[in-house]
Design a protein around this motif. Sequence first.
Motif, PDB file in Angstrom:
ATOM      1  N   PHE A 257       0.838  -1.193   0.000  1.00  0.00           N
ATOM      2  CA  PHE A 257       0.000   0.000   0.000  1.00  0.00           C
ATOM      3  C   PHE A 257       0.880   1.252   0.000  1.00  0.00           C
ATOM      4  O   PHE A 257       1.774   1.368   0.836  1.00  0.00           O
ATOM      5  CB  PHE A 257      -0.920   0.010   1.227  1.00  0.00           C
ATOM      6  CG  PHE A 257      -1.955  -1.076   1.215  1.00  0.00           C
ATOM      7  CD1 PHE A 257      -3.210  -0.848   0.678  1.00  0.00           C
ATOM      8  CD2 PHE A 257      -1.666  -2.323   1.739  1.00  0.00           C
ATOM      9  CE1 PHE A 257      -4.169  -1.848   0.666  1.00  0.00           C
ATOM     10  CE2 PHE A 257      -2.625  -3.333   1.734  1.00  0.00           C
ATOM     11  CZ  PHE A 257      -3.868  -3.104   1.193  1.00  0.00           C
ATOM     12  N   LYS A 258       0.646   2.146  -0.928  1.00  0.00           N
ATOM     13  CA  LYS A 258       1.448   3.354  -1.059  1.00  0.00           C
ATOM     14  C   LYS A 258       0.791   4.509  -0.312  1.00  0.00           C
ATOM     15  O   LYS A 258      -0.439   4.674  -0.346  1.00  0.00           O
ATOM     16  CB  LYS A 258       1.608   3.739  -2.538  1.00  0.00           C
ATOM     17  CG  LYS A 258       2.093   2.596  -3.429  1.00  0.00           C
ATOM     18  CD  LYS A 258       3.434   2.039  -2.989  1.00  0.00           C
ATOM     19  CE  LYS A 258       3.882   0.908  -3.919  1.00  0.00           C
ATOM     20  NZ  LYS A 258       5.142   0.290  -3.448  1.00  0.00           N
ATOM     21  N   ALA A 377      -5.561  -3.560  -2.437  1.00  0.00           N
ATOM     22  CA  ALA A 377      -4.608  -2.503  -2.771  1.00  0.00           C
ATOM     23  C   ALA A 377      -4.984  -1.813  -4.074  1.00  0.00           C
ATOM     24  O   ALA A 377      -4.815  -0.594  -4.225  1.00  0.00           O
ATOM     25  CB  ALA A 377      -3.194  -3.084  -2.859  1.00  0.00           C
ATOM     26  N   ILE A 378      -5.512  -2.576  -5.025  1.00  0.00           N
ATOM     27  CA  ILE A 378      -5.940  -1.992  -6.298  1.00  0.00           C
ATOM     28  C   ILE A 378      -7.074  -0.998  -6.066  1.00  0.00           C
ATOM     29  O   ILE A 378      -7.129   0.071  -6.698  1.00  0.00           O
ATOM     30  CB  ILE A 378      -6.370  -3.097  -7.280  1.00  0.00           C
ATOM     31  CG1 ILE A 378      -5.147  -3.922  -7.703  1.00  0.00           C
ATOM     32  CG2 ILE A 378      -7.075  -2.511  -8.494  1.00  0.00           C
ATOM     33  CD1 ILE A 378      -5.488  -5.144  -8.534  1.00  0.00           C
ATOM     34  N   GLN A 379      -7.991  -1.306  -5.142  1.00  0.00           N
ATOM     35  CA  GLN A 379      -9.070  -0.376  -4.834  1.00  0.00           C
ATOM     36  C   GLN A 379      -8.532   0.940  -4.277  1.00  0.00           C
ATOM     37  O   GLN A 379      -9.030   2.022  -4.603  1.00  0.00           O
ATOM     38  CB  GLN A 379     -10.041  -1.013  -3.832  1.00  0.00           C
ATOM     39  CG  GLN A 379     -10.747  -2.257  -4.334  1.00  0.00           C
ATOM     40  CD  GLN A 379     -11.646  -1.971  -5.526  1.00  0.00           C
ATOM     41  OE1 GLN A 379     -12.331  -0.951  -5.571  1.00  0.00           O
ATOM     42  NE2 GLN A 379     -11.640  -2.873  -6.498  1.00  0.00           N
ATOM     43  N   TYR A 380      -7.497   0.853  -3.438  1.00  0.00           N
ATOM     44  CA  TYR A 380      -6.857   2.071  -2.919  1.00  0.00           C
ATOM     45  C   TYR A 380      -6.193   2.848  -4.051  1.00  0.00           C
ATOM     46  O   TYR A 380      -6.304   4.082  -4.121  1.00  0.00           O
ATOM     47  CB  TYR A 380      -5.825   1.714  -1.850  1.00  0.00           C
ATOM     48  CG  TYR A 380      -6.406   1.520  -0.478  1.00  0.00           C
ATOM     49  CD1 TYR A 380      -6.406   2.556   0.459  1.00  0.00           C
ATOM     50  CD2 TYR A 380      -6.958   0.308  -0.098  1.00  0.00           C
ATOM     51  CE1 TYR A 380      -6.942   2.381   1.728  1.00  0.00           C
ATOM     52  CE2 TYR A 380      -7.501   0.118   1.161  1.00  0.00           C
ATOM     53  CZ  TYR A 380      -7.493   1.161   2.070  1.00  0.00           C
ATOM     54  OH  TYR A 380      -8.029   0.995   3.322  1.00  0.00           O
ATOM     55  N   SER A 381      -5.489   2.152  -4.926  1.00  0.00           N
ATOM     56  CA  SER A 381      -4.785   2.836  -6.020  1.00  0.00           C
ATOM     57  C   SER A 381      -5.760   3.511  -6.969  1.00  0.00           C
ATOM     58  O   SER A 381      -5.424   4.515  -7.609  1.00  0.00           O
ATOM     59  CB  SER A 381      -3.898   1.847  -6.778  1.00  0.00           C
ATOM     60  OG  SER A 381      -4.682   0.923  -7.527  1.00  0.00           O
ATOM     61  N   ASN A 382      -6.983   2.982  -7.059  1.00  0.00           N
ATOM     62  CA  ASN A 382      -8.006   3.571  -7.932  1.00  0.00           C
ATOM     63  C   ASN A 382      -8.806   4.672  -7.253  1.00  0.00           C
ATOM     64  O   ASN A 382      -9.724   5.238  -7.844  1.00  0.00           O
ATOM     65  CB  ASN A 382      -8.966   2.485  -8.421  1.00  0.00           C
ATOM     66  CG  ASN A 382      -8.318   1.526  -9.402  1.00  0.00           C
ATOM     67  OD1 ASN A 382      -7.306   1.862 -10.036  1.00  0.00           O
ATOM     68  ND2 ASN A 382      -8.868   0.330  -9.528  1.00  0.00           N
ATOM     69  N   GLN A 397       0.733   0.181   9.520  1.00  0.00           N
ATOM     70  CA  GLN A 397       0.933  -1.244   9.253  1.00  0.00           C
ATOM     71  C   GLN A 397       0.770  -1.547   7.768  1.00  0.00           C
ATOM     72  O   GLN A 397       1.540  -2.328   7.195  1.00  0.00           O
ATOM     73  CB  GLN A 397      -0.064  -2.065  10.069  1.00  0.00           C
ATOM     74  CG  GLN A 397       0.216  -3.554  10.076  1.00  0.00           C
ATOM     75  CD  GLN A 397      -0.736  -4.303  10.969  1.00  0.00           C
ATOM     76  OE1 GLN A 397      -1.857  -4.621  10.566  1.00  0.00           O
ATOM     77  NE2 GLN A 397      -0.319  -4.575  12.190  1.00  0.00           N
ATOM     78  N   MET A 398      -0.194  -0.914   7.131  1.00  0.00           N
ATOM     79  CA  MET A 398      -0.409  -1.144   5.705  1.00  0.00           C
ATOM     80  C   MET A 398       0.774  -0.663   4.882  1.00  0.00           C
ATOM     81  O   MET A 398       1.218  -1.335   3.942  1.00  0.00           O
ATOM     82  CB  MET A 398      -1.686  -0.415   5.258  1.00  0.00           C
ATOM     83  CG  MET A 398      -2.955  -0.966   5.869  1.00  0.00           C
ATOM     84  SD  MET A 398      -4.400   0.085   5.561  1.00  0.00           S
ATOM     85  CE  MET A 398      -4.610  -0.118   3.794  1.00  0.00           C
ATOM     86  N   MET A 399       1.319   0.509   5.230  1.00  0.00           N
ATOM     87  CA  MET A 399       2.427   1.074   4.462  1.00  0.00           C
ATOM     88  C   MET A 399       3.753   0.395   4.762  1.00  0.00           C
ATOM     89  O   MET A 399       4.746   0.639   4.082  1.00  0.00           O
ATOM     90  CB  MET A 399       2.535   2.577   4.727  1.00  0.00           C
ATOM     91  CG  MET A 399       1.417   3.383   4.112  1.00  0.00           C
ATOM     92  SD  MET A 399       1.629   5.172   4.317  1.00  0.00           S
ATOM     93  CE  MET A 399       1.181   5.376   6.037  1.00  0.00           C
ATOM     94  N   LEU A 415      -8.890  -5.456   7.776  1.00  0.00           N
ATOM     95  CA  LEU A 415      -9.294  -4.524   6.724  1.00  0.00           C
ATOM     96  C   LEU A 415      -9.538  -5.261   5.414  1.00  0.00           C
ATOM     97  O   LEU A 415     -10.528  -4.998   4.710  1.00  0.00           O
ATOM     98  CB  LEU A 415      -8.211  -3.459   6.541  1.00  0.00           C
ATOM     99  CG  LEU A 415      -8.434  -2.547   5.330  1.00  0.00           C
ATOM    100  CD1 LEU A 415      -9.111  -1.263   5.755  1.00  0.00           C
ATOM    101  CD2 LEU A 415      -7.137  -2.255   4.611  1.00  0.00           C
ATOM    102  N   VAL A 416      -8.649  -6.179   5.078  1.00  0.00           N
ATOM    103  CA  VAL A 416      -8.780  -6.933   3.829  1.00  0.00           C
ATOM    104  C   VAL A 416     -10.068  -7.744   3.827  1.00  0.00           C
ATOM    105  O   VAL A 416     -10.792  -7.788   2.824  1.00  0.00           O
ATOM    106  CB  VAL A 416      -7.547  -7.831   3.618  1.00  0.00           C
ATOM    107  CG1 VAL A 416      -7.792  -8.827   2.481  1.00  0.00           C
ATOM    108  CG2 VAL A 416      -6.321  -6.976   3.293  1.00  0.00           C
TER     109      VAL A 416
END
Length: 443
Positions: A257-258, A377-382, A397-399, A415-416
């Motif tokens: 996760f970025k 992660a793709i949902q976050y990137s979008n 923790q995600m980052m 979360l996932v």
Amino acid sequence: MAIAWNDPDVQNILLAGGSRGGKSAGIVALIINRALAAPNTKHGIFRLTLTNCNKQLGPARGTFPEVLEMMFPGYRKELEKRQDFGTFKSDSIFRFHNGSEILFEGLDKTRIDNVLGGEYSTVWVNECNQIKDYEDVILQLASRMNGRGFLEHNGKPVLDKDGKPVPLRPLTIFDCNPAFEDDWECQLFRDHKDPLSGQPLVYPEWYKLLKVPTEDNAANQAANYQLGLKARYKHSSKQMARFVLGEWSTNNPLALFKREWFKWGDIKKSELVKIVVAVDPSGNQGNKGDYTGIVVAGIDASGHVWVLEDASLKATPEVWAEKAVAMYDDWQADYIVAEKNFGGEMVRTVINGVRRNAPLKLVNATRAKIVRAEPVAIQYSNGNVTHLDGLKELEAQMMDYDEDAKKSPDRMDALVWALTELLRLNGGASGETRLVRHGLPSF
């Protein structure tokens, strides 16, 4: 306190340190004293969102009323009896007897105009590294630091050696648990570089960094708090640096996760068509085991996901089950979704022991953590996920998580599960229970 009052060069102060170091209490005490020392001055206490500003800091609850009561017992209650002073809950304002007032506000896009409409003698930006937009928020705030108050003592003006009234010098205060070295506050206060250009500051003496060690506030912490904190983050050097040591770290380029993907905002429960409480049980039972991840998330009618609360904790199954049911009640959730790999029927038993026939959906982890997390992660990137303010441990923790991580990402796992359920990222509506809230559309 000495720097804030006596150093004529300092216009901006950053208090950086680990968790429970006493940063907020010290800053609130300073702002109260400044408001009382200069009548009819305006001060601001700001956080990313208004909801968490009022919840965590004040004016009706949180750090501000607690510190005010410690400093001046009974003062707030006396003010509440007077029509023009005290707490104005609808406007998030506290007004002192001398006409000074503190505005409590959020700095997100929906609230920033309310902040920029005034001129302040003191501003505090709490958890400042959640503010991503340095240019449109932090620099705009700097333009509002034009308060024109003068100091008084016992009702009389304080005069300098030339007999002139002494002004209250405008001061901007920031605080944070340090995160990454490329954050604007690290560049500005530690490296003395302009965050936009990267060039050295023209007036570095205007910016003062103060380290606030967690261990210095041991007298105001629970027993063994620091031991527990160190044990909690011993497998993550970045989280140890942030929440224990109070130091900045480099970004993890391999993290799934970025940090630029994170968005924050506010939403009402009534605007969500479905809410779930996701539980990732610890593989080890009891207080000596891992954390049990408990995350609440919802989805709105457009299909956008909102991460609402992280209630993860280290506890026995009976205790984390109570917490999961409490979150179900607090958020008026539709059901609880929990991983059944560890314990299977134990999960159902402990949750139903707290609430008989609680709506529970058990899911089975058939793929590796990193594989399950990639669609999320793709949902976050979008840009399809927004967090409520106050989820910094989950976000850290995600980052920090990559496929070589040794520590189980308990919060992230929950979360996932939540987002997989809400967005049906497992390819369909599998599982033992399927409920629909207010006419959930098909996504």
